[in-house]
Scaffold this motif. Structure first.
Motif, mmCIF file in Angstrom:
data_model
loop_
_atom_site.group_PDB
_atom_site.id
_atom_site.type_symbol
_atom_site.label_atom_id
_atom_site.label_comp_id
_atom_site.label_asym_id
_atom_site.label_seq_id
_atom_site.Cartn_x
_atom_site.Cartn_y
_atom_site.Cartn_z
ATOM 1 N N GLU A 173 10.300 5.666 5.482
ATOM 2 C CA GLU A 173 9.449 6.531 5.022
ATOM 3 C C GLU A 173 9.505 8.126 5.352
ATOM 4 O O GLU A 173 9.093 8.934 4.232
ATOM 5 C CB GLU A 173 7.954 6.107 5.794
ATOM 6 C CG GLU A 173 7.524 4.647 5.544
ATOM 7 C CD GLU A 173 6.592 4.044 6.439
ATOM 8 O OE1 GLU A 173 5.855 4.806 7.060
ATOM 9 O OE2 GLU A 173 6.110 2.850 6.147
ATOM 10 N N LEU A 174 9.723 8.436 6.483
ATOM 11 C CA LEU A 174 10.062 9.761 6.893
ATOM 12 C C LEU A 174 11.041 10.522 5.801
ATOM 13 O O LEU A 174 10.948 11.524 5.420
ATOM 14 C CB LEU A 174 10.383 9.877 8.317
ATOM 15 C CG LEU A 174 9.356 9.825 9.276
ATOM 16 C CD1 LEU A 174 9.821 9.584 10.792
ATOM 17 C CD2 LEU A 174 8.361 11.147 9.318
ATOM 18 N N CYS A 175 12.254 9.688 5.613
ATOM 19 C CA CYS A 175 13.378 10.525 4.929
ATOM 20 C C CYS A 175 12.579 10.556 3.252
ATOM 21 O O CYS A 175 12.945 11.762 2.818
ATOM 22 C CB CYS A 175 14.536 9.297 4.506
ATOM 23 S SG CYS A 175 15.475 9.273 6.232
ATOM 24 N N THR A 176 11.882 9.592 2.846
ATOM 25 C CA THR A 176 11.169 9.881 1.660
ATOM 26 C C THR A 176 10.185 11.140 1.707
ATOM 27 O O THR A 176 10.211 11.962 0.774
ATOM 28 C CB THR A 176 10.334 8.546 1.010
ATOM 29 O OG1 THR A 176 11.409 7.738 1.040
ATOM 30 C CG2 THR A 176 9.746 8.810 -0.314
ATOM 31 N N GLU A 177 9.316 11.000 2.785
ATOM 32 C CA GLU A 177 8.289 12.150 2.670
ATOM 33 C C GLU A 177 9.039 13.667 2.935
ATOM 34 O O GLU A 177 8.370 14.562 2.398
ATOM 35 C CB GLU A 177 7.419 12.071 3.959
ATOM 36 C CG GLU A 177 6.606 11.064 4.032
ATOM 37 C CD GLU A 177 5.787 10.791 5.244
ATOM 38 O OE1 GLU A 177 5.653 11.671 6.043
ATOM 39 O OE2 GLU A 177 5.376 9.711 5.585
ATOM 40 N N HIS A 178 10.223 13.783 3.536
ATOM 41 C CA HIS A 178 10.865 15.085 3.933
ATOM 42 C C HIS A 178 11.749 15.264 2.962
ATOM 43 O O HIS A 178 12.579 16.496 3.128
ATOM 44 C CB HIS A 178 11.035 15.294 5.306
ATOM 45 C CG HIS A 178 9.872 15.017 6.290
ATOM 46 N ND1 HIS A 178 8.730 16.211 5.998
ATOM 47 C CD2 HIS A 178 9.433 14.182 6.958
ATOM 48 C CE1 HIS A 178 7.875 15.783 6.946
ATOM 49 N NE2 HIS A 178 8.223 14.397 7.427
#
Length: 134
Positions: A47-52
């Protein structure tokens, strides 16, 4: 089209290739990153990789530590990346898995980070992937 880990990141003002290899551990190096906790931690990292817009090159979650290999935009300092990862993971994992509340905090305050260049990207990826089962 999926980008390769050694493909340059381009924006209007720069062309970069910044790869970070992170290693971080639960408090007291407890073997708590197993089963459902491991699966949920992986989801949080995705999720964090996608968001950022961080490109995940390799990830291995061991029972007592995590290897993470990312390609990132130059506006993200390693300390900011690890703070976001540990912060979100701690918040969600301790809320969803009450057994983790036995630890005073989920993560140690320290971490390892190294940069890699084009030539050693494959070497680091193979090393991380070889960590499974150790």
């Amino acid at each position: 089209m999926k980008k390769k880990p050694d493909e340059y990141r381009r924006n209007p003002h720069s062309v970069t290739l910044i790869n970070y290899h992170f290693v971080f551990c639960p408090k007291r190096r407890k073997s708590v990153l197993v089963g459902d906790v491991k699966q949920r931690l992986q989801e949080i990292i995705f999720e964090l990789c996608t968001e950022h817009d961080w490109r995940l090159i390799a990830l291995e979650i061991m029972p007592d530590h995590v290897h993470l290999f990312l390609e990132v935009d130059p506006t993200f300092a390693p300390s900011v990346i690890i703070k976001r990862l540990k912060g979100r993971a701690s918040h969600h994992l301790r809320k969803e898995f009450p057994r983790l509340l036995k630890l005073p905090t989920l993560w140690t305050p320290s971490f390892f980070c190294a940069t890699t260049g084009n030539a050693s990207t494959e070497t680091v990826r193979k090393y991380i992937e070889s960590q499974t089962g150790k």
